[in-house]
Design a protein around this motif. Structure first.
Motif, PDB file in Angstrom:
ATOM      1  N   PHE A 152       0.412   5.849  -9.462  1.00  0.00           N
ATOM      2  CA  PHE A 152       0.276   4.968  -8.294  1.00  0.00           C
ATOM      3  C   PHE A 152      -0.683   3.799  -8.578  1.00  0.00           C
ATOM      4  CE2 PHE A 152       2.576   8.144  -6.093  1.00  0.00           C
ATOM      5  CZ  PHE A 152       3.021   7.580  -4.906  1.00  0.00           C
ATOM      6  N   MET A 153      -1.745   4.060  -9.337  1.00  0.00           N
ATOM      7  CA  MET A 153      -2.715   2.994  -9.622  1.00  0.00           C
ATOM      8  C   MET A 153      -2.097   1.868 -10.449  1.00  0.00           C
ATOM      9  SD  MET A 153      -5.838   2.859  -8.474  1.00  0.00           S
ATOM     10  CE  MET A 153      -6.623   1.896  -9.773  1.00  0.00           C
ATOM     11  N   PHE A 154      -1.331   2.231 -11.465  1.00  0.00           N
ATOM     12  CA  PHE A 154      -0.870   1.235 -12.428  1.00  0.00           C
ATOM     13  C   PHE A 154       0.586   0.797 -12.247  1.00  0.00           C
ATOM     14  CE2 PHE A 154      -4.372   3.488 -14.530  1.00  0.00           C
ATOM     15  CZ  PHE A 154      -5.213   2.423 -14.786  1.00  0.00           C
ATOM     16  N   ILE A 155       1.362   1.559 -11.455  1.00  0.00           N
ATOM     17  CA  ILE A 155       2.784   1.216 -11.311  1.00  0.00           C
ATOM     18  C   ILE A 155       3.173   0.940  -9.857  1.00  0.00           C
ATOM     19  CG2 ILE A 155       5.163   2.016 -11.701  1.00  0.00           C
ATOM     20  CD1 ILE A 155       4.070   3.737 -14.007  1.00  0.00           C
ATOM     21  N   LEU A 156       2.768   1.806  -8.952  1.00  0.00           N
ATOM     22  CA  LEU A 156       3.273   1.750  -7.575  1.00  0.00           C
ATOM     23  C   LEU A 156       2.286   1.173  -6.562  1.00  0.00           C
ATOM     24  CD1 LEU A 156       5.088   5.221  -7.396  1.00  0.00           C
ATOM     25  CD2 LEU A 156       6.096   2.979  -7.853  1.00  0.00           C
ATOM     26  N   SER A 157       1.163   0.697  -7.022  1.00  0.00           N
ATOM     27  CA  SER A 157       0.140   0.226  -6.080  1.00  0.00           C
ATOM     28  C   SER A 157       0.644  -0.944  -5.222  1.00  0.00           C
ATOM     29  CB  SER A 157      -1.119  -0.191  -6.846  1.00  0.00           C
ATOM     30  OG  SER A 157      -2.159  -0.479  -5.940  1.00  0.00           O
ATOM     31  N   LYS A 158       1.214  -1.971  -5.862  1.00  0.00           N
ATOM     32  CA  LYS A 158       1.705  -3.145  -5.105  1.00  0.00           C
ATOM     33  C   LYS A 158       2.872  -2.794  -4.185  1.00  0.00           C
ATOM     34  CE  LYS A 158       0.064  -6.746  -8.258  1.00  0.00           C
ATOM     35  NZ  LYS A 158       0.438  -7.874  -9.144  1.00  0.00           N
ATOM     36  N   PRO A 159       3.875  -2.003  -4.655  1.00  0.00           N
ATOM     37  CA  PRO A 159       4.957  -1.609  -3.738  1.00  0.00           C
ATOM     38  C   PRO A 159       4.452  -0.826  -2.527  1.00  0.00           C
ATOM     39  CG  PRO A 159       5.614  -1.211  -5.995  1.00  0.00           C
ATOM     40  CD  PRO A 159       4.171  -1.598  -6.042  1.00  0.00           C
ATOM     41  N   ILE A 160       3.459   0.042  -2.720  1.00  0.00           N
ATOM     42  CA  ILE A 160       2.914   0.814  -1.602  1.00  0.00           C
ATOM     43  C   ILE A 160       2.219  -0.100  -0.601  1.00  0.00           C
ATOM     44  CG2 ILE A 160       1.105   2.484  -0.971  1.00  0.00           C
ATOM     45  CD1 ILE A 160       3.594   3.826  -1.947  1.00  0.00           C
ATOM     46  N   ILE A 161       1.438  -1.060  -1.118  1.00  0.00           N
ATOM     47  CA  ILE A 161       0.759  -2.012  -0.217  1.00  0.00           C
ATOM     48  C   ILE A 161       1.789  -2.800   0.585  1.00  0.00           C
ATOM     49  CG2 ILE A 161      -0.631  -4.128  -0.149  1.00  0.00           C
ATOM     50  CD1 ILE A 161      -2.196  -3.030  -2.556  1.00  0.00           C
ATOM     51  N   ALA A 162       2.870  -3.217  -0.070  1.00  0.00           N
ATOM     52  CA  ALA A 162       3.914  -3.990   0.616  1.00  0.00           C
ATOM     53  C   ALA A 162       4.582  -3.160   1.705  1.00  0.00           C
ATOM     54  CB  ALA A 162       4.957  -4.454  -0.414  1.00  0.00           C
ATOM     55  N   ILE A 163       4.856  -1.876   1.412  1.00  0.00           N
ATOM     56  CA  ILE A 163       5.540  -1.004   2.381  1.00  0.00           C
ATOM     57  C   ILE A 163       4.666  -0.757   3.604  1.00  0.00           C
ATOM     58  CG2 ILE A 163       6.420   1.336   2.766  1.00  0.00           C
ATOM     59  CD1 ILE A 163       7.309   1.335  -0.198  1.00  0.00           C
ATOM     60  N   VAL A 164       3.399  -0.339   3.372  1.00  0.00           N
ATOM     61  CA  VAL A 164       2.537   0.009   4.519  1.00  0.00           C
ATOM     62  C   VAL A 164       2.162  -1.229   5.327  1.00  0.00           C
ATOM     63  CG1 VAL A 164       1.646   2.088   3.401  1.00  0.00           C
ATOM     64  CG2 VAL A 164       0.409  -0.075   3.135  1.00  0.00           C
ATOM     65  N   THR A 165       2.073  -2.374   4.669  1.00  0.00           N
ATOM     66  CA  THR A 165       1.780  -3.616   5.397  1.00  0.00           C
ATOM     67  C   THR A 165       2.968  -4.027   6.253  1.00  0.00           C
ATOM     68  OG1 THR A 165       0.325  -4.342   3.594  1.00  0.00           O
ATOM     69  CG2 THR A 165       1.060  -6.027   5.157  1.00  0.00           C
ATOM     70  N   ALA A 166       4.176  -3.798   5.724  1.00  0.00           N
ATOM     71  CA  ALA A 166       5.379  -4.131   6.495  1.00  0.00           C
ATOM     72  C   ALA A 166       5.527  -3.215   7.702  1.00  0.00           C
ATOM     73  CB  ALA A 166       6.613  -4.010   5.595  1.00  0.00           C
ATOM     74  N   ILE A 167       5.167  -1.968   7.542  1.00  0.00           N
ATOM     75  CA  ILE A 167       5.274  -1.004   8.655  1.00  0.00           C
ATOM     76  C   ILE A 167       4.263  -1.343   9.753  1.00  0.00           C
ATOM     77  CG2 ILE A 167       4.956   1.419   9.310  1.00  0.00           C
ATOM     78  CD1 ILE A 167       5.947   2.179   6.503  1.00  0.00           C
ATOM     79  N   ASP A 168       3.026  -1.668   9.352  1.00  0.00           N
ATOM     80  CA  ASP A 168       1.954  -1.932  10.321  1.00  0.00           C
ATOM     81  C   ASP A 168       1.095  -3.093   9.812  1.00  0.00           C
ATOM     82  OD1 ASP A 168       0.604  -1.233  12.725  1.00  0.00           O
ATOM     83  OD2 ASP A 168       1.021   0.861  12.279  1.00  0.00           O
ATOM     84  N   PRO A 169       1.467  -4.334  10.097  1.00  0.00           N
ATOM     85  CA  PRO A 169       0.803  -5.507   9.488  1.00  0.00           C
ATOM     86  C   PRO A 169      -0.668  -5.663   9.845  1.00  0.00           C
ATOM     87  CG  PRO A 169       2.915  -6.098  10.478  1.00  0.00           C
ATOM     88  CD  PRO A 169       2.588  -4.727  10.951  1.00  0.00           C
ATOM     89  N   THR A 170      -1.083  -5.213  11.024  1.00  0.00           N
ATOM     90  CA  THR A 170      -2.440  -5.524  11.496  1.00  0.00           C
ATOM     91  C   THR A 170      -3.400  -4.344  11.510  1.00  0.00           C
ATOM     92  OG1 THR A 170      -1.717  -5.154  13.779  1.00  0.00           O
ATOM     93  CG2 THR A 170      -1.577  -7.412  12.931  1.00  0.00           C
ATOM     94  N   ASP A 171      -2.871  -3.142  11.490  1.00  0.00           N
ATOM     95  CA  ASP A 171      -3.720  -1.946  11.644  1.00  0.00           C
ATOM     96  C   ASP A 171      -4.039  -1.354  10.264  1.00  0.00           C
ATOM     97  OD1 ASP A 171      -5.004   0.391  12.289  1.00  0.00           O
ATOM     98  OD2 ASP A 171      -3.578   0.965  13.861  1.00  0.00           O
ATOM     99  N   ALA A 172      -5.252  -1.671   9.728  1.00  0.00           N
ATOM    100  CA  ALA A 172      -5.644  -1.191   8.393  1.00  0.00           C
ATOM    101  C   ALA A 172      -5.769   0.339   8.357  1.00  0.00           C
ATOM    102  CB  ALA A 172      -6.958  -1.826   7.970  1.00  0.00           C
ATOM    103  N   ALA A 173      -6.223   0.928   9.445  1.00  0.00           N
ATOM    104  CA  ALA A 173      -6.374   2.390   9.494  1.00  0.00           C
ATOM    105  C   ALA A 173      -5.013   3.072   9.362  1.00  0.00           C
ATOM    106  CB  ALA A 173      -7.049   2.805  10.796  1.00  0.00           C
ATOM    107  N   ARG A 174      -4.024   2.539  10.083  1.00  0.00           N
ATOM    108  CA  ARG A 174      -2.671   3.100  10.014  1.00  0.00           C
ATOM    109  C   ARG A 174      -2.073   2.882   8.626  1.00  0.00           C
ATOM    110  NH1 ARG A 174      -0.381   7.107  11.354  1.00  0.00           N
ATOM    111  NH2 ARG A 174      -1.392   6.854  13.376  1.00  0.00           N
ATOM    112  N   GLN A 175      -2.386   1.738   8.017  1.00  0.00           N
ATOM    113  CA  GLN A 175      -1.889   1.460   6.660  1.00  0.00           C
ATOM    114  C   GLN A 175      -2.399   2.512   5.664  1.00  0.00           C
ATOM    115  OE1 GLN A 175      -3.185  -2.519   5.816  1.00  0.00           O
ATOM    116  NE2 GLN A 175      -1.806  -3.479   7.327  1.00  0.00           N
ATOM    117  N   ILE A 176      -3.682   2.868   5.782  1.00  0.00           N
ATOM    118  CA  ILE A 176      -4.265   3.866   4.876  1.00  0.00           C
ATOM    119  C   ILE A 176      -3.635   5.246   5.105  1.00  0.00           C
ATOM    120  CG2 ILE A 176      -6.397   5.119   4.320  1.00  0.00           C
ATOM    121  CD1 ILE A 176      -7.896   2.492   4.936  1.00  0.00           C
ATOM    122  N   ALA A 177      -3.438   5.603   6.380  1.00  0.00           N
ATOM    123  CA  ALA A 177      -2.828   6.899   6.706  1.00  0.00           C
ATOM    124  C   ALA A 177      -1.408   6.980   6.155  1.00  0.00           C
ATOM    125  CB  ALA A 177      -2.827   7.117   8.217  1.00  0.00           C
ATOM    126  N   ASN A 178      -0.646   5.885   6.313  1.00  0.00           N
ATOM    127  CA  ASN A 178       0.721   5.856   5.793  1.00  0.00           C
ATOM    128  C   ASN A 178       0.742   5.903   4.263  1.00  0.00           C
ATOM    129  OD1 ASN A 178       1.866   5.740   8.338  1.00  0.00           O
ATOM    130  ND2 ASN A 178       1.970   3.502   8.389  1.00  0.00           N
TER     131      ASN A 178
END
Length: 356
Positions: free
Chosen positions: A68-94
């Motif tokens: 996840f650190m070296f391969i999937l980090s950016k895709p994960i950030i993109a997915i959780v940001t798309a699901i919840d653009p403004t809520d950082a807490a929800r992004q971390i939980a997801n």
């Protein structure tokens, strides 16, 4: 040490705008490695299998974190940001949820390799494999919290008990044929171990039966109660044969060459029947279990033939009455061993013992 506690702290910080998702993810991955400390600590002083389980837990989470650190980090950030653009807490939980789900999906096909790595890191020496100083080898009360693992381990322990019964039977028959007091003593020693194993395994099964099990697993637990008793009874018959071997050695009596030949033939058939029953249980092989039932029918015919031939020898005075009684007791005990082997095979045929 506790991913739940540290996740709660991380989400609290994010909800106050003190930490962004990009900074939170490396901490999140570290938490999943840190939580392995609990299992590593609990494995100290435990059985080798318990230590291997802790190593597998650590390996699984370390590999997942690296991926996840070296391969999937950016895709994960993109997915959780798309699901919840403004809520950082929800992004971390997801992100935490996605980490665990995707990690399982990615690494599950490599589970055998992870097991091999654990076996290599925590190997078992030949001396430890043969060591009987520890009565049980696979079961551990701490594993009852994970019923599926505990059930797999209790099946292994039952099979190990089955092998000990076979060793006792082999030693007892060697005592008959070779008049070896050393083999007779070995049979008695194995019987004591079998009795201890029976008590410990039945006690463990009782504890496991109170755990959260699905219907199939509960059927397996119920079947194992019967199978353990069948194996213990085989040990009892081996002990009976060892006692008869001791009588033969003490009185210096002997059987005719024909009688010894018949005993060996019947014994070989009985041991094969029992060996196939254990293998059917080990591999959940119904076809092999059915073969056990057919072989037991052959054992019954051999027992009748041995009995008839021996009575003829008694009538012709080619065999003494005293040795004749012992001979009949031996073949009777051998026949009972094959009966218990059938009981084990029938549990496999009924689908009650499924070794996964």
């Amino acid at each position: 040490q506790s991913s739940s506690a540290s996740m709660g702290m991380l989400i609290a910080l994010a909800s106050q705008g003190l930490i962004p998702i990009t900074a939170a993810l490396p901490i999140l991955y570290g938490e999943n490695i840190g939580t392995c400390v609990t299992s590593l600590i609990s494995s100290i002083g435990a059985s080798r299998n318990a230590r291997r389980a802790a190593i597998m837990h650590l390996t699984f989470n370390v590999l997942g974190s690296v991926i996840f650190m070296f391969i999937l980090s950016k895709p994960i950030i993109a997915i959780v940001t798309a699901i919840d653009p403004t809520d950082a807490a929800r992004q971390i939980a997801n992100a935490h949820t996605l980490f665990n789900i995707i990690n399982v999906i990615i690494l599950l096909p490599f589970n055998k390799l992870i097991v091999k790595l654990a076996l290599k890191l925590v190997p078992e020496t030949k001396g430890e494999q043969d060591d009987d100083s520890k009565v049980v080898k696979y079961i551990d009360d701490r594993m009852i919290e994970t019923p599926s693992i505990a059930l797999a381990n209790i099946v292994k322990e039952t099979l190990r008990m089955g092998e000990k019964s076979k060793e006792s039977l082999n030693a007892a028959m060697d005592g008959i044929v070779d008049k070896s007091k050393e083999k007779i003593e070995l049979s008695f020693k194995r019987e004591k171990l079998i009795n201890e194993l029976q008590k410990l395994i039945l006690n463990y099964l009782l504890k496991l039966s109170k755990a959260s099990l699905n219907e199939d697993s509960r059927d397996t637990v119920d079947a194992l109660f019967n199978t353990v008793n069948d194996i213990e009874r085989i040990g009892d018959h081996a002990e009976n044969i060892a006692e008869l071997a001791q009588d033969i050695a003490d009185s210096e009596m002997s059987f005719s060459d024909v009688g010894i030949g018949e005993l060996k033939d019947m014994y070989n058939k009985v041991v094969s029947t029992y060996t196939y029953a254990l293998e059917a249980m080990r591999t959940s092989n119904v076809e092999l279990a059915c073969k056990v039932i057919k072989m037991e029918e052959q054992v019954d015919m051999m027992e009748k033939s041995c009995r008839s031939n021996h009575m003829n020898r008694l009538n012709s005075s080619s065999c003494s009455i005293e040795s004749g009684v012992i001979y009949l007791d031996i073949i009777s005990n051998l026949e009972r061993v094959s009966d218990h082997a059938v009981n084990i095979a029938q549990q496999v045929i009924a689908g009650r013992i499924v070794n996964k």
